[in-house]
Scaffold this motif. Structure first.
Motif, PDB file in Angstrom:
ATOM      1  N   THR A   7       0.849  -1.038   0.068  1.00 46.66           N
ATOM      2  CA  THR A   7      -0.059  -0.138  -0.126  1.00 46.66           C
ATOM      3  C   THR A   7       1.125   1.348  -0.151  1.00 46.66           C
ATOM      4  OG1 THR A   7      -1.906   1.054   1.121  1.00 46.66           O
ATOM      5  CG2 THR A   7      -0.236   0.268   2.572  1.00 46.66           C
TER       6      THR A   7
ATOM      7  N   GLN B  86      -2.303   5.277   2.857  1.00 43.09           N
ATOM      8  CA  GLN B  86      -3.316   4.330   3.547  1.00 43.09           C
ATOM      9  C   GLN B  86      -2.694   3.606   4.610  1.00 43.09           C
ATOM     10  OE1 GLN B  86      -6.029   4.168   1.758  1.00 43.09           O
ATOM     11  NE2 GLN B  86      -5.463   5.576   0.280  1.00 43.09           N
TER      12      GLN B  86
ATOM     13  N   VAL C 144      -5.471   4.889   7.087  1.00 43.35           N
ATOM     14  CA  VAL C 144      -6.651   4.054   6.987  1.00 43.35           C
ATOM     15  C   VAL C 144      -6.447   2.826   7.474  1.00 43.35           C
ATOM     16  CG1 VAL C 144      -7.985   3.127   5.001  1.00 43.35           C
ATOM     17  CG2 VAL C 144      -6.952   5.267   4.860  1.00 43.35           C
TER      18      VAL C 144
ATOM     19  N   THR D  60     -10.219   4.971  -3.666  1.00 43.50           N
ATOM     20  CA  THR D  60      -9.269   4.036  -3.425  1.00 43.50           C
ATOM     21  C   THR D  60      -9.716   2.632  -3.596  1.00 43.50           C
ATOM     22  OG1 THR D  60      -8.387   5.412  -1.604  1.00 43.50           O
ATOM     23  CG2 THR D  60      -7.935   3.033  -1.278  1.00 43.50           C
TER      24      THR D  60
END
Length: 313
Positions: A99, A103, A107, A270
């Motif tokens: 990633t 992110q 996230v 995303t």
């Protein structure tokens, strides 16, 4: 014919037909690789590679079809190994995630923590990279799942599904004049010194496109791949910043003023990506479900067989 021959052909293609490099990657000798490929060609009755002397020059037309079959065979061999791992260790192993920094930083932490609660014997291997590198890691099976905003949908050998949408925001020092403007426009920020993402990261393409459409030339004084770096330089007074909205949630300092920019740059999506045809273990499905309520095991399983499209989300 055997798997060794298939691997030699595949690695020769990966190494741009350089048999010496292919042999190094496979920890064997160059003559051994060359001999195995020739024996396979003789058994099949075709030339997989066109040659100039002893050097491979290109893949022949029948060689292209052979290569496609070899990739399917070796992929299924990998799936057999994963199936064995799955049934011998239902709730343990390593989840490898590729990633981007945004992110990974803003996230994934909650989803990773919840997965560890559900599967305490599962280890997490987190690879941070550019969106293009994320795609390549999934294709090369370095990672089982990729998460990024850019690039993932551009690879036909990846199954990608939208995970969530987000927008950019403007971050300003409290004393900046734009703090008092109710709705910030492109003209308002075009001539300000801007600090934002590198062109290949975090929706930067939409930012550039918006300015270009209005024939405005922004003054970008610093580019970074890390939202925290952008905020640091805004705090130092180098300019105003454009970051992803999730980078400002629960900001530990809380000294910057945030203004929405979705009306200027639109929404970004995303996506999660899996290698087409790959065998996914139970905790891979579970992690995807934790990432977004849009994703379910059933949906992902259908997508992996080519029976789902974005609109079904």
């Amino acid at each position: 014919m055997n798997l060794h021959q298939f691997r030699f052909v595949q690695e020769a293609v990966r190494r741009n037909l350089n048999l010496t490099e292919a042999a190094k990657a496979l920890h064997t000798s160059q003559p051994g690789v060359s001999k195995a490929i020739i024996e396979l060609e003789e058994e099949l009755g075709i030339e997989i590679f066109a040659r100039h002397g002893k050097r491979l020059k290109r893949i022949t037309e029948p060689g292209q079809q052979v290569l496609q079959s070899i990739q399917i065979i070796l992929r299924e061999v990998g799936n057999l190994k994963r199936i064995g791992d799955e049934f011998s260790a239902q709730d343990s192993g390593t989840l490898s995630i590729a990633t981007t920094h945004t992110q990974a930083r803003y996230v994934l932490p909650t989803s990773v923590a919840r997965l560890r609660e559900a599967y305490p014997k599962v280890n997490i291997s987190l690879h941070q990279a550019t969106p293009q590198e994320v795609a390549r890691m999934v294709l090369d099976e370095v990672a089982e799942i990729g998460i990024a905003t850019e690039s993932l949908a551009d690879y036909p050998d990846l199954v990608t599904l939208p995970c969530y949408e987000w927008a950019h925001v403007l971050v300003l020092p409290p004393a900046h004049p734009l703090v008092h403007k109710e709705r910030v426009g492109l003209e308002d920020i075009a001539h300000e010194p801007l600090i934002t993402y590198h062109p290949s990261f975090t929706g930067r393409g939409k930012i550039d496109q918006a300015f270009a459409t209005r024939q405005l030339q922004p003054r970008i004084v610093l580019e970074a791949i890390d939202s925290d770096v952008i905020k640091t330089y805004v705090r130092l007074g180098l300019g105003i910043g454009i970051v992803a909205e999730m980078a400002m949630k629960d900001d530990p300092v809380g000294d910057l003023v945030v203004r929405p920019l979705g009306h200027l740059f639109g929404q970004n999506v995303t996506r999660v990506a899996f290698k087409r045809g790959a065998y996914l273990r139970n905790f891979v499905y579970r992690f995807a479900e934790l990432l977004s309520p849009r994703l379910s095991r059933e949906l992902i399983a259908r997508a992996m067989t080519g029976h789902v499209h974005d609109y079904e989300l």
